[in-house]
Write a protein that holds these residues in place. Structure first.
Motif, PDB file in Angstrom:
ATOM      1  N   CYS A   1      57.266  -0.647  55.148  1.00 50.12           N
ATOM      2  CA  CYS A   1      56.403  -1.099  56.237  1.00 50.12           C
ATOM      3  C   CYS A   1      56.620  -2.583  56.490  1.00 50.12           C
ATOM      4  O   CYS A   1      56.761  -3.374  55.560  1.00 50.12           O
ATOM      5  CB  CYS A   1      54.939  -0.843  55.885  1.00 50.12           C
ATOM      6  SG  CYS A   1      54.587   0.916  55.717  1.00 50.12           S
ATOM      7  N   ASN A   2      56.674  -2.927  57.768  1.00 49.13           N
ATOM      8  CA  ASN A   2      56.916  -4.310  58.182  1.00 49.13           C
ATOM      9  C   ASN A   2      56.271  -4.484  59.549  1.00 49.13           C
ATOM     10  O   ASN A   2      56.821  -4.050  60.554  1.00 49.13           O
ATOM     11  CB  ASN A   2      58.430  -4.549  58.232  1.00 49.13           C
ATOM     12  CG  ASN A   2      58.780  -5.937  58.719  1.00 49.13           C
ATOM     13  OD1 ASN A   2      57.899  -6.709  59.124  1.00 49.13           O
ATOM     14  ND2 ASN A   2      60.071  -6.252  58.688  1.00 49.13           N
ATOM     15  N   ASP A   3      55.105  -5.123  59.549  1.00 50.88           N
ATOM     16  CA  ASP A   3      54.344  -5.274  60.793  1.00 50.88           C
ATOM     17  C   ASP A   3      55.098  -6.083  61.840  1.00 50.88           C
ATOM     18  O   ASP A   3      54.783  -5.992  63.021  1.00 50.88           O
ATOM     19  CB  ASP A   3      52.990  -5.937  60.525  1.00 50.88           C
ATOM     20  CG  ASP A   3      52.030  -4.980  59.831  1.00 50.88           C
ATOM     21  OD1 ASP A   3      52.289  -3.754  59.848  1.00 50.88           O
ATOM     22  OD2 ASP A   3      51.034  -5.460  59.256  1.00 50.88           O
ATOM     23  N   SER A   4      56.101  -6.885  61.419  1.00 54.28           N
ATOM     24  CA  SER A   4      56.824  -7.654  62.450  1.00 54.28           C
ATOM     25  C   SER A   4      58.037  -6.926  62.979  1.00 54.28           C
ATOM     26  O   SER A   4      58.762  -7.472  63.810  1.00 54.28           O
ATOM     27  CB  SER A   4      57.239  -9.048  61.955  1.00 54.28           C
ATOM     28  OG  SER A   4      56.938  -9.269  60.645  1.00 54.28           O
ATOM     29  N   ASN A   5      58.274  -5.716  62.521  1.00 54.42           N
ATOM     30  CA  ASN A   5      59.419  -4.961  63.036  1.00 54.42           C
ATOM     31  C   ASN A   5      58.983  -4.125  64.240  1.00 54.42           C
ATOM     32  O   ASN A   5      58.239  -3.161  64.091  1.00 54.42           O
ATOM     33  CB  ASN A   5      59.965  -4.053  61.929  1.00 54.42           C
ATOM     34  CG  ASN A   5      61.188  -3.299  62.389  1.00 54.42           C
ATOM     35  OD1 ASN A   5      61.574  -3.385  63.563  1.00 54.42           O
ATOM     36  ND2 ASN A   5      61.791  -2.561  61.476  1.00 54.42           N
ATOM     37  N   PRO A   6      59.446  -4.485  65.453  1.00 58.74           N
ATOM     38  CA  PRO A   6      59.017  -3.749  66.647  1.00 58.74           C
ATOM     39  C   PRO A   6      59.367  -2.267  66.581  1.00 58.74           C
ATOM     40  O   PRO A   6      58.703  -1.450  67.235  1.00 58.74           O
ATOM     41  CB  PRO A   6      59.773  -4.421  67.796  1.00 58.74           C
ATOM     42  CG  PRO A   6      60.506  -5.575  67.231  1.00 58.74           C
ATOM     43  CD  PRO A   6      60.412  -5.551  65.744  1.00 58.74           C
ATOM     44  N   ALA A   7      60.386  -1.892  65.810  1.00 56.72           N
ATOM     45  CA  ALA A   7      60.785  -0.485  65.721  1.00 56.72           C
ATOM     46  C   ALA A   7      59.743   0.359  64.985  1.00 56.72           C
ATOM     47  O   ALA A   7      59.805   1.584  65.006  1.00 56.72           O
ATOM     48  CB  ALA A   7      62.143  -0.370  65.035  1.00 56.72           C
TER      49      ALA A   7
HETATM   50  C1  LIG Z   1      60.605  -7.446  59.175  1.00 54.87           C
HETATM   51  O1  LIG Z   1      61.032  -7.275  60.510  1.00 54.87           O
HETATM   52  C2  LIG Z   1      61.498  -8.475  61.126  1.00 54.87           C
HETATM   53  C3  LIG Z   1      61.783  -8.162  62.597  1.00 54.87           C
HETATM   54  O2  LIG Z   1      62.670  -7.084  62.721  1.00 54.87           O
HETATM   55  C4  LIG Z   1      62.724  -8.962  60.368  1.00 54.87           C
HETATM   56  O3  LIG Z   1      63.165 -10.167  60.942  1.00 54.87           O
HETATM   57  C5  LIG Z   1      62.363  -9.194  58.904  1.00 54.87           C
HETATM   58  O4  LIG Z   1      63.520  -9.524  58.182  1.00 54.87           O
HETATM   59  C6  LIG Z   1      61.759  -7.923  58.305  1.00 54.87           C
HETATM   60  N1  LIG Z   1      61.276  -8.207  56.962  1.00 54.87           N
HETATM   61  C7  LIG Z   1      61.725  -7.539  55.925  1.00 54.87           C
HETATM   62  C8  LIG Z   1      61.124  -7.908  54.616  1.00 54.87           C
HETATM   63  O5  LIG Z   1      62.579  -6.646  56.015  1.00 54.87           O
END
Ligand SMILES: *[C@@H]1O[C@H](CO)[C@@H](O)[C@H](O)[C@H]1NC(C)=O
Length: 182
Positions: free
Chosen positions: A166-172
């Motif tokens: 899970c990664n809240d900043s990943n738009p996907a």
């Molecule tokens: C989470 O997603 C962002 C945007 O895609 C990316 O830049 C970042 O590396 C990701 N973080 C991890 C821990 O994978």
């Protein structure tokens, strides 16, 4: 001052994690908000093709909420924030091929390894009529029915619906849910 801060923090965390009553939708479709203007949605593959197996749940572009396979949601156990999903056509559950990164979603005729997801959304739209947005800014996190497993449903370009950390900043990992007119 400390008291005010505590109230603000509680307010913010409530705002990012709303449970929508997906079980009340007659049918639904799940959309990758970041892809193709929000027209890339779950479907079921009906043939084997390369890395994709018959019965896998995949991402498929269709601008009509009822254009692909459609699904229903049920709450799991006594929890109102956990859901399992079924294909409307066969009533089979959606299962998971595993619980780690790269595991995929698939139709589970045997009812084995059912995917139990905690679905948190930014906004729920009450009583959508027809093919309407029902929830957006949603995150689907796999659980074991008790604990979150830190694996979230992600749009991936190899077409199969997969889990990744899970990664809240990943738009996907930003998903929307449409109700479907039956
Ligand atoms: C989470 O997603 C962002 C945007 O895609 C990316 O830049 C970042 O590396 C990701 N973080 C991890 C821990 O994978």
């Amino acid at each position: 001052m400390q008291f005010k801060f505590a109230i603000l923090a509680a307010f913010v965390s409530a705002a990012v994690a709303t449970t929508c009553q997906l079980q009340n939708l007659g049918a639904l479709t799940v959309v990758a908000a970041s892809q193709s203007g929000g027209q890339t949605r779950w479907d079921r593959f009906t043939v084997d093709s390369g890395a994709v197996h018959k019965g896998d749940i995949g991402w498929f572009v269709n601008n009509q909420p009822n254009g692909n396979e459609i699904f229903t949601a049920e709450t799991f156990g006594r929890r109102t924030d956990l859901f399992i999903f079924r294909l409307s056509s066969t009533h089979n559950e959606i299962g998971v091929s595993g619980t780690g990164a790269g595991s995929r979603l698939l139709e589970s005729p045997s009812g084995n390894s059912i995917g139990i997801f905690k679905v948190d959304c930014g906004t729920c739209f009450p009583s959508p009529m027809g093919n309407d947005l029902a929830a957006d800014n949603c995150k689907f996190e796999l659980t074991d029915g008790l604990n979150d497993l830190n694996q979230c449903v992600v749009f991936s370009s190899d077409a199969v619906v997969e889990l990744q950390p899970c990664n809240d900043s990943n738009p996907a990992q930003n998903l929307a849910i449409f109700s479907v007119a039956l």
